[in-house]
Enzyme design. Sequence first.
Site, short mmCIF file in Angstrom:
data_model
loop_
_atom_site.label_atom_id
_atom_site.label_comp_id
_atom_site.label_asym_id
_atom_site.label_seq_id
_atom_site.Cartn_x
_atom_site.Cartn_y
_atom_site.Cartn_z
N HIS A 1 16.78 -36.24 -7.25
CA HIS A 1 16.06 -36.78 -6.09
C HIS A 1 14.59 -36.36 -6.12
O HIS A 1 14.04 -35.90 -5.12
CB HIS A 1 16.73 -36.31 -4.80
CG HIS A 1 18.10 -36.84 -4.60
ND1 HIS A 1 18.36 -38.17 -4.34
CD2 HIS A 1 19.31 -36.22 -4.66
CE1 HIS A 1 19.67 -38.35 -4.22
NE2 HIS A 1 20.27 -37.18 -4.42
N TRP B 1 -3.37 -2.39 -1.46
CA TRP B 1 -3.03 -3.77 -1.82
C TRP B 1 -3.89 -4.65 -0.92
O TRP B 1 -3.73 -4.65 0.30
CB TRP B 1 -1.55 -4.03 -1.60
CG TRP B 1 -1.02 -5.33 -2.10
CD1 TRP B 1 -0.58 -5.62 -3.36
CD2 TRP B 1 -0.85 -6.54 -1.34
NE1 TRP B 1 -0.14 -6.93 -3.43
CE2 TRP B 1 -0.31 -7.52 -2.20
CE3 TRP B 1 -1.11 -6.90 -0.03
CZ2 TRP B 1 -0.01 -8.81 -1.79
CZ3 TRP B 1 -0.83 -8.19 0.39
CH2 TRP B 1 -0.28 -9.13 -0.49
N ASN C 1 -2.27 1.73 6.17
CA ASN C 1 -1.42 0.62 5.75
C ASN C 1 -1.24 -0.30 6.94
O ASN C 1 -1.08 0.17 8.07
CB ASN C 1 -0.04 1.10 5.31
CG ASN C 1 -0.07 1.85 4.01
OD1 ASN C 1 -1.09 1.91 3.33
ND2 ASN C 1 1.05 2.44 3.64
N GLY C 2 -1.22 -1.61 6.71
CA GLY C 2 -1.01 -2.56 7.80
C GLY C 2 -2.23 -3.42 8.02
O GLY C 2 -3.10 -3.56 7.15
N ARG D 1 4.98 0.09 -5.32
CA ARG D 1 4.78 -0.70 -4.12
C ARG D 1 3.74 -1.80 -4.34
O ARG D 1 3.62 -2.72 -3.52
CB ARG D 1 4.35 0.20 -2.96
CG ARG D 1 5.42 1.18 -2.53
CD ARG D 1 4.90 2.16 -1.51
NE ARG D 1 4.58 1.53 -0.25
CZ ARG D 1 5.44 1.42 0.77
NH1 ARG D 1 6.67 1.85 0.65
NH2 ARG D 1 5.07 0.85 1.90
N GLU E 1 7.99 -14.17 -10.81
CA GLU E 1 7.44 -12.88 -10.42
C GLU E 1 6.91 -12.08 -11.59
O GLU E 1 5.82 -11.50 -11.51
CB GLU E 1 8.53 -12.05 -9.72
CG GLU E 1 8.84 -12.46 -8.31
CD GLU E 1 9.93 -11.58 -7.72
OE1 GLU E 1 9.73 -11.06 -6.62
OE2 GLU E 1 10.99 -11.42 -8.34
N CYS F 1 0.84 -1.19 0.00
CA CYS F 1 0.00 0.00 0.00
C CYS F 1 0.88 1.24 0.00
O CYS F 1 2.09 1.18 0.18
CB CYS F 1 -0.94 0.04 1.19
SG CYS F 1 -1.98 -1.41 1.40
N LYS G 1 6.21 -4.09 -3.55
CA LYS G 1 7.65 -3.87 -3.43
C LYS G 1 8.11 -4.04 -1.98
O LYS G 1 9.10 -4.69 -1.71
CB LYS G 1 8.00 -2.47 -3.93
CG LYS G 1 9.49 -2.15 -3.89
CD LYS G 1 10.27 -3.03 -4.83
CE LYS G 1 11.74 -2.66 -4.90
NZ LYS G 1 12.51 -3.64 -5.70
N GLU H 1 17.07 -17.66 -7.12
CA GLU H 1 16.74 -16.29 -7.51
C GLU H 1 16.32 -16.21 -8.97
O GLU H 1 15.38 -15.48 -9.32
CB GLU H 1 17.94 -15.38 -7.25
CG GLU H 1 17.78 -13.94 -7.72
CD GLU H 1 16.65 -13.20 -7.05
OE1 GLU H 1 16.29 -12.11 -7.55
OE2 GLU H 1 16.09 -13.70 -6.05
N LYS I 1 12.67 -14.79 -10.09
CA LYS I 1 12.52 -13.64 -10.96
C LYS I 1 11.58 -13.98 -12.13
O LYS I 1 10.72 -13.17 -12.50
CB LYS I 1 13.90 -13.21 -11.49
CG LYS I 1 14.06 -11.76 -11.80
CD LYS I 1 13.72 -10.86 -10.61
CE LYS I 1 14.53 -11.21 -9.39
NZ LYS I 1 13.92 -10.79 -8.13
#
Length: 599
Positions: A495, A75, A101-102, A28, A479, A2, A594, A472, A476
């Site tokens: 395995h 968000w 926010n929160g 964000r 995402e 947010c 973000k 990573e 990426k």
Amino acid sequence: MCGIIGCAGRNEDTLDVLLSGLEGLEYRGYDSAGVALSNGSVEICKREGTIERLQAAVDRSLGGTDAVGIGHTRWSTHGPPSDENSHPHTDCTGEVAVVHNGIIENYSALKEELQESGHEFTSDTDSEVVPHLVEDALSEGVSPEEAFRRAVSRVEGSYALAAVLADSEAVLATRNDSPLVLGVGEEAAYLASDVPAFLEYTDRVVYLEDGEFARLESGSWSVSDADGEVVDKSISRVEWDAEETAKSGYDHYMLKEIHEQPRALRKCLRGRVDERTGSVDVEALVGLSPSSVQFVACGTSYHAALYGAQLLREEGIHAHAFLASEYATAPAPVDDGTLVVGITQSGETADTLSALREAHRQNVETLAVTNVVGSTVSRECDRTLFIRAGPEIGVAASKTFSSQAIAANLLALALSGRASRNQELIGALRDLPSQVQAILDDSRAEEVASKYVDSPAYFFIGRNEHGPVALEGALKLKEISYKHAEGFAAGELKHGPLALVTEETPVFAMVTGDGEAATKTIGNVKEVEARDAPVVAVTDGVSDVGRYAEDVLRVPETHPRLAPVLANVQLQLVSYFVAKELGRSIDKPRNLAKSVTVE
């Protein structure tokens, strides 16, 4: 997550400031946006979807002149994206507007209590209880500021809150476990969850601490504690400028930030490594001599933590990386010599902050590795190592991961006390920025991405320091392209995951040097080649892995510890070009934010 923007003192420009500030917070992550302006009465416009939808809907005369205002990008956590669930939220009278926010943990009990006393709610959110609590307090005849304080005193959880009221010419705000920063301008005072929201107007900032309250009026501001006592706050200057947060001709922020890596790495190293004397001089690390190191981090930063822990173990230092969300509820055993290192790009990641606070409760020393000066983590930790990457707007981390990896190398060299005996690595650090630039100039990543863009799944494998980069690389791609991708330590492929490998599953294998790790990884490459899976080798060409690969992405030869940083640049480019060809929202991928400021 947010975003909050507030402004007092811009007169007829207030609406423009709010809308511009919301644009500055788009990175964000959000699914709706709204504004509220107060000038004798409170006027609101909010919409599900993009800020462009809000701009198209808003009346340009909203608030008139001399208005103060707040804005928000949401968000979703409580309730789906909708106009009703968008912020700002109001009370029954429409004279109190609040953005939040929160997460308010006790909202169900508060909402039930308020409904029983006659309050009507119009959204599914936890946030809406706050304006109703303010309304209740106002009915007792107290001032707007006292009503806001009383409402906040009843709330439990994490929050950054800002409010405007019809009977007040101020923006009121407070925070607890969620970031909030003031901007101090010549003609106005600003409020935001992050600096880019008002950076075009001022670079002078004041960081609020948990439990502090801010009051913004026309051209003035003040901060007080929970008891109403004035707090003397220092003003800092942000080193970033507005140009650094622009796209500068690139199609996406992510591509710009990938190309900024050479400069970011130079800034991370500048003044910290002396090749002539073979020394590492980082003020934040002076005097550190831990018996063990525990890294805590999330997402991309966790992969940097895994990489850092590997480096420390190679230096003979007991080190382990933990997911911060797990550490906060089940911390690892510590002793007097334990150092807990929190890696967080924003310095506001809720899970990482919780893990570090747990470390503080156990009375062990903490070190923050972060990008943002003045962030919560930099203020709460005993020491801070800044990565100096500059602002990163794209939701998917790119240059900050590379800078975190280099910061981890500095930490390993400093803690080992063997920098003078590691001239080869120090020389390689010097050359790294120019080697990254060489990859950016000559990469075949776009061609490779186009070749495999229609694949249903992708695997990434690597050993030792390449293992975290395999994770990573997969993250990426997930995402920003929304494609299924998985990263594995190369030896683990046989395995279980090998059952998923087909001729339609590209396997990106990182192989550098010609040591034992390279030899064993080539063995894993042969295993997938035997299943007719196409192999993309990310290699310096020292080994013969190219013989078994369908495609090769080359990286320059370097020290083994730094080869993963170079390999990662190639994987970033592959992910970017796959997502671009698929037409994805690269800078603002769906469902992601973000800065994840809720647990």
